[in-house]
Motif scaffolding. Structure first.
Motif, short mmCIF file in Angstrom:
data_model
loop_
_atom_site.label_atom_id
_atom_site.label_comp_id
_atom_site.label_asym_id
_atom_site.label_seq_id
_atom_site.Cartn_x
_atom_site.Cartn_y
_atom_site.Cartn_z
N THR A 1 15.49 -10.80 86.96
CA THR A 1 16.12 -11.68 87.95
C THR A 1 17.13 -10.91 88.81
O THR A 1 17.36 -11.27 89.96
N GLU A 2 17.70 -9.86 88.25
CA GLU A 2 18.66 -9.05 89.03
C GLU A 2 17.96 -8.32 90.17
O GLU A 2 18.60 -7.84 91.09
N ARG A 3 16.63 -8.23 90.11
CA ARG A 3 15.89 -7.41 91.07
C ARG A 3 14.89 -8.21 91.91
O ARG A 3 14.25 -7.65 92.80
N MET A 4 14.71 -9.49 91.61
CA MET A 4 13.75 -10.33 92.36
C MET A 4 14.11 -11.79 92.18
O MET A 4 14.98 -12.12 91.38
N ASP A 5 13.44 -12.66 92.90
CA ASP A 5 13.78 -14.09 92.81
C ASP A 5 13.40 -14.63 91.43
O ASP A 5 12.52 -14.08 90.76
N PRO A 6 14.07 -15.71 91.01
CA PRO A 6 13.87 -16.22 89.65
C PRO A 6 12.43 -16.57 89.30
O PRO A 6 11.98 -16.35 88.18
N SER A 7 11.67 -17.10 90.26
CA SER A 7 10.28 -17.48 89.98
C SER A 7 9.42 -16.25 89.66
O SER A 7 8.66 -16.23 88.69
N ALA A 8 9.57 -15.20 90.48
CA ALA A 8 8.82 -13.96 90.24
C ALA A 8 9.28 -13.30 88.94
O ALA A 8 8.47 -12.76 88.18
N ALA A 9 10.60 -13.33 88.69
CA ALA A 9 11.14 -12.74 87.46
C ALA A 9 10.62 -13.46 86.23
O ALA A 9 10.30 -12.84 85.21
N SER A 10 10.51 -14.79 86.33
CA SER A 10 9.99 -15.58 85.20
C SER A 10 8.54 -15.21 84.90
O SER A 10 8.15 -15.05 83.74
N GLU A 11 7.73 -15.05 85.96
CA GLU A 11 6.33 -14.67 85.78
C GLU A 11 6.21 -13.27 85.19
O GLU A 11 5.40 -13.01 84.30
N LEU A 12 7.05 -12.35 85.67
CA LEU A 12 7.03 -10.98 85.15
C LEU A 12 7.49 -10.96 83.68
O LEU A 12 6.95 -10.21 82.87
N GLY A 13 8.46 -11.79 83.33
CA GLY A 13 8.88 -11.91 81.94
C GLY A 13 7.75 -12.38 81.05
O GLY A 13 7.53 -11.87 79.95
N ARG A 14 6.99 -13.35 81.55
CA ARG A 14 5.83 -13.87 80.80
C ARG A 14 4.77 -12.78 80.63
O ARG A 14 4.21 -12.60 79.55
N GLN A 15 4.49 -12.04 81.70
CA GLN A 15 3.48 -10.98 81.62
C GLN A 15 3.91 -9.87 80.66
O GLN A 15 3.09 -9.35 79.89
N THR A 16 5.20 -9.55 80.67
CA THR A 16 5.71 -8.53 79.75
C THR A 16 5.59 -9.00 78.30
O THR A 16 5.21 -8.23 77.41
N MET A 17 5.83 -10.28 78.10
CA MET A 17 5.71 -10.85 76.75
C MET A 17 4.26 -10.81 76.28
O MET A 17 3.99 -10.52 75.10
N LEU A 18 3.32 -11.08 77.17
CA LEU A 18 1.90 -10.99 76.81
C LEU A 18 1.54 -9.57 76.39
O LEU A 18 0.81 -9.37 75.41
N LEU A 19 2.05 -8.59 77.11
CA LEU A 19 1.79 -7.19 76.74
C LEU A 19 2.43 -6.85 75.39
O LEU A 19 1.83 -6.16 74.56
N LEU A 20 3.63 -7.37 75.16
CA LEU A 20 4.33 -7.10 73.90
C LEU A 20 3.56 -7.68 72.72
O LEU A 20 3.27 -6.97 71.75
N ASP A 21 3.22 -8.96 72.79
CA ASP A 21 2.54 -9.59 71.66
C ASP A 21 1.10 -9.11 71.52
O ASP A 21 0.58 -9.01 70.41
N GLY A 22 0.45 -8.79 72.64
CA GLY A 22 -0.87 -8.18 72.57
C GLY A 22 -0.80 -6.83 71.88
O GLY A 22 -1.65 -6.49 71.04
N GLY A 23 0.24 -6.06 72.21
CA GLY A 23 0.45 -4.77 71.55
C GLY A 23 0.67 -4.93 70.06
O GLY A 23 0.11 -4.17 69.25
N PHE A 24 1.48 -5.92 69.67
CA PHE A 24 1.69 -6.20 68.25
C PHE A 24 0.36 -6.49 67.55
O PHE A 24 0.05 -5.93 66.49
N ALA A 25 -0.42 -7.39 68.14
CA ALA A 25 -1.66 -7.84 67.49
C ALA A 25 -2.67 -6.71 67.34
O ALA A 25 -3.24 -6.52 66.26
N ILE A 26 -2.89 -5.96 68.41
CA ILE A 26 -3.91 -4.90 68.35
C ILE A 26 -3.45 -3.73 67.48
O ILE A 26 -4.25 -3.11 66.78
N THR A 27 -2.16 -3.45 67.51
CA THR A 27 -1.63 -2.40 66.63
C THR A 27 -1.84 -2.77 65.17
O THR A 27 -2.26 -1.93 64.37
#
Length: 197
Positions: free
Chosen positions: A141-167
């Protein structure tokens, strides 16, 4: 001076956490938890109404420390925000190289309780994952509007939990490193795209 024992509730939680993380929540009996804690089964039920309450308390006790650890890793990492996000994944990959690593307790518990979506432990798991996602979004959010930041947070979370699962599936921590590299690329591209707009 004799060593003082931890309060009974703490001993129960510590014993349960160790057994649940090692064996899973369904495989562990209250008797086994009581034995590991050095207490009676009656003492366990004095502090926790049911095994379900104990499973929920186990996850709730992990919530703040896990998020604080991610925040510390992020703060201590060098580089720009994308590098710092990748560093969180890198630290998780390092943890996954430990022979006793069993994956994310929140995800594993939700899989074991997949037939009980309203279970308080599943709700605790969802709450924790949402807190991590919201923390990522707050960074962005410090670098983009809240809506875009929220979507990027969600995408990062998907990568994190996908990484957990496949690892966990492959027993190969390099998947978490690859997920971190993908997260860094995504973050960098999104921030650059917003700056160019």
């Amino acid at each position: 001076m004799p060593k003082t024992l931890a309060p009974a509730r703490d001993r129960i939680l510590k014993a349960a956490a160790s057994l649940f993380q090692s064996l899973g929540v369904k495989a562990v009996s209250v008797d086994a938890i009581a034995e590991k804690a050095g207490l009676t089964k009656r003492s366990v039920y004095y502090h926790f109404r049911s095994k379900d309450d104990l499973i929920t308390a186990y996850l709730e006790a992990r919530d703040e420390p896990n998020l604080a650890l991610f925040q510390r890793w992020f703060a201590e990492a060098d580089g720009d925000v994308a590098d710092k996000v990748a560093a969180v994944f890198g630290q998780l990959a390092a943890s996954a190289r430990h022979p006793k690593w069993k994956g994310c307790g929140f995800l594993r518990t939700s899989v074991e309780l997949v037939d009980r979506p309203g279970h308080p432990a599943v709700i605790a798991g969802r709450r924790h994952k949402k807190r991590v996602e919201t923390w990522f979004a707050g960074i962005f959010t410090e670098r983009m509007d809240p809506s875009a930041a929220s979507e990027l947070g969600r995408q990062t979370m998907l990568l994190l939990d996908g990484g957990f699962a496949i690892t966990l599936l492959h027993r190969d921590p390099s998947y978490l490193e690859s997920a971190g590299a993908a997260a860094a690329s995504l973050v960098r591209a999104c921030i650059a795209g917003r700056a160019a707009a």
